[in-house]
Design an enzyme around this catalytic site. Sequence first.
Site, PDB file in Angstrom:
ATOM      1  N   GLU A 347       0.800  -1.237   0.000  1.00 29.04           N
ATOM      2  CA  GLU A 347       0.000   0.000   0.000  1.00 29.04           C
ATOM      3  C   GLU A 347       0.826   1.279   0.000  1.00 29.04           C
ATOM      4  O   GLU A 347       0.568   2.187   0.796  1.00 29.04           O
ATOM      5  CB  GLU A 347      -0.977  -0.029   1.183  1.00 29.04           C
ATOM      6  N   ASP A 399      -1.102  -4.006  -3.310  1.00 33.58           N
ATOM      7  CA  ASP A 399      -1.893  -2.793  -3.051  1.00 33.58           C
ATOM      8  C   ASP A 399      -3.375  -3.046  -3.331  1.00 33.58           C
ATOM      9  O   ASP A 399      -3.740  -4.063  -3.933  1.00 33.58           O
ATOM     10  CB  ASP A 399      -1.393  -1.631  -3.916  1.00 33.58           C
ATOM     11  N   GLU A 461      -5.839 -10.687  -1.527  1.00 24.84           N
ATOM     12  CA  GLU A 461      -6.688 -10.483  -0.330  1.00 24.84           C
ATOM     13  C   GLU A 461      -8.154 -10.380  -0.733  1.00 24.84           C
ATOM     14  O   GLU A 461      -8.881  -9.481  -0.297  1.00 24.84           O
ATOM     15  CB  GLU A 461      -6.267  -9.193   0.407  1.00 24.84           C
TER      16      GLU A 461
HETATM   17  O1  9MR Z   1      -6.998  -8.677   8.246  1.00 27.65           O
HETATM   18  C1  9MR Z   1      -6.224  -7.741   8.956  1.00 27.65           C
HETATM   19  C2  9MR Z   1      -6.983  -7.311  10.201  1.00 27.65           C
HETATM   20  O2  9MR Z   1      -7.165  -8.394  11.067  1.00 27.65           O
HETATM   21  C3  9MR Z   1      -6.225  -6.190  10.882  1.00 27.65           C
HETATM   22  O3  9MR Z   1      -6.980  -5.702  11.964  1.00 27.65           O
HETATM   23  C4  9MR Z   1      -5.946  -5.088   9.893  1.00 27.65           C
HETATM   24  C5  9MR Z   1      -5.193  -3.977  10.539  1.00 27.65           C
HETATM   25  O4  9MR Z   1      -5.060  -2.905   9.713  1.00 27.65           O
HETATM   26  O5  9MR Z   1      -5.210  -5.599   8.814  1.00 27.65           O
HETATM   27  C6  9MR Z   1      -5.944  -6.540   8.112  1.00 27.65           C
HETATM   28  O6  9MR Z   1      -5.281  -6.913   6.931  1.00 27.65           O
HETATM   29  C7  9MR Z   1      -4.987  -5.877   6.005  1.00 27.65           C
HETATM   30  C8  9MR Z   1      -3.790  -6.315   5.251  1.00 27.65           C
HETATM   31  O7  9MR Z   1      -2.733  -6.500   6.123  1.00 27.65           O
HETATM   32  C9  9MR Z   1      -3.410  -5.303   4.178  1.00 27.65           C
HETATM   33  N1  9MR Z   1      -4.500  -4.995   3.325  1.00 27.65           N
HETATM   34  C10 9MR Z   1      -5.706  -4.618   3.975  1.00 27.65           C
HETATM   35  C11 9MR Z   1      -6.110  -5.684   4.986  1.00 27.65           C
HETATM   36  C12 9MR Z   1      -7.400  -5.291   5.626  1.00 27.65           C
HETATM   37  O8  9MR Z   1      -7.234  -4.171   6.425  1.00 27.65           O
END
Ligand code: 9MR
Length: 550
Positions: A347, A399, A461
């Site tokens: 990101e 991203d 994701e």
């Molecule tokens: O799935 C993740 C969630 O449990 C966390 O609370 C969060 C914190 O920001 O991050 C989530 O995963 C993220 C991933 O690392 C990067 N892309 C966006 C995802 C959703 O926020």
Amino acid sequence: MKKKFFAITLLLVLSFAACGRNSVDEEILIETPDELEAAEPESTPAATPEPEPEVITMIEIDPEAYSFEADSNGFSARGSGEITRTDEVSRAGEYSLLVTGRTASWNGISLDVTDISEPFGEYEFSLWVMPTEESGATTFQLSAEFVVRGNPSWHHFTGTLANVTAQPGEWTRMTGKLPFENFNNASVYIETNGLGASASFYIDDVTFRSIAEESVFDNMLPRLFEVYADYFDFGTAVVTRDLQDERADFIRHHFNTITVGNDMKPSSLQNTPGRFTWNAADEIAGFARENNMYLIGHTLVWHEQSPEWMNRRGMSREEAINNLESHIEEVVSRYAGQIIVWDVVNEAFTNSADLRNAENWRTVLRQTPWLEVIGDDYIEIAFRAAHTADPNAILIYNDFNLDEPGKREAVFHMVQELLENGVPIHGIGMQGHYNTGTRPANVEASILRFAELGIPVHITELDITVNAAQGHETLSEAHELQQALLYARLFRIFRENSDVIDRVTVWGLDDASSWRADRFPLAFNRNLSAKLSYYAILDPDAFLEEHDAS
Ligand code: 9MR
């Protein structure tokens, strides 16, 4: 059984109404509809006396409730609050707890639930509350505090009775639900929220219980990774609590690759300089090894979940580079040979970008601490460091919103330039956090565009939120179908472009544990039963045909 419960509830309500304020009858007479029917005469001549209802049970106190009859049941003061067990008033039985001495809305009383709850479980918290006469009408909120490595976070239970205004002299029911996050310590509490910031109040008959549903995972369903074996790898993101029982079986059943959802982020691994915490990450790596799954590391460089010490404002460029490189070196070399793919930089761009300016990719970089302290070459420094630490690992730029043309082009131009300069980038991660309004044609256009770079795309994701269902208890049939149609269209695109797509990973196992649990984003329900979206993914063409869609 249900009928009887209904009758009990009804009679309870009626008898509260009849008894007036602040008290309940010592005995409540209960009768079931069946018994009423049996007692009813065939015709009702005026002279026939009403039959006496038969007493079948007596309710005083819910045996599951903390009712303070013997002690304070483990409740303790919160902030300046003071608690006193009192027999002045009681909703049922003889005692309640009186909370006084509050000087701020969050002060009062709390219950430590660390030992009676699990991280990521879902819980219902209920109680009866009554402000004192002097306090007047008071607005209350049910809340929870989770502490992770000394850092607290606060959350509100939700539901129409999780936030209520209560009147003196009247017991008011409160109840709410909350999916818990990770914690080392958890407590639940009642606070004021609006009227009566420093009110004193009574509470009674508190319950706290898990509302997790039992899993109905069906191991006869076709395995997603097998269905797509000829096209691409199929994965999910996991946290450690997924590695047990049926959730673990479910993962083994459907996926041949897993991404470490949270436990390899910078603040999970090195929150304190030089002190690495590997436990959770190692547990997931061990699970992948035992089950022959290939493991995706996520993520080395991100503006979120990254400790401040790594790139604090004012730090020299050299020190920040050193922090970046040493973190990457330590983490990547530890899992070399095991982690096949790393999301290296996550990101780095702003949420969306203007297509007309996209070639100037440096101008649309997200303003992050790494960018500020090091400059835009932090990205290539990270990739080079990861490659040095494990020359065999596949390194990804990851991203979201890459279906958006402006952002797509910005990322395209960055990666193109870095590749020309020999930076080891081996794939583009399109996160794929979509919603039912996402346009499949845009997704496909981006896949094809990135393919021009000569490196594969990983869908890293994937989830599809139903934004219109936010706040609803369940997903309506129409919404479920709408979501499934988009899953089908996307998977048809993924399959048709499988020559340039190496992997599709969905972000989580089920709707309830998803990071977007409020919008039903995945293909399985909270109890791991398959949604329509699962069937859409299984055979997109058949699904679209069956629903007369294309
Ligand atoms: O799935 C993740 C969630 O449990 C966390 O609370 C969060 C914190 O920001 O991050 C989530 O995963 C993220 C991933 O690392 C990067 N892309 C966006 C995802 C959703 O926020």
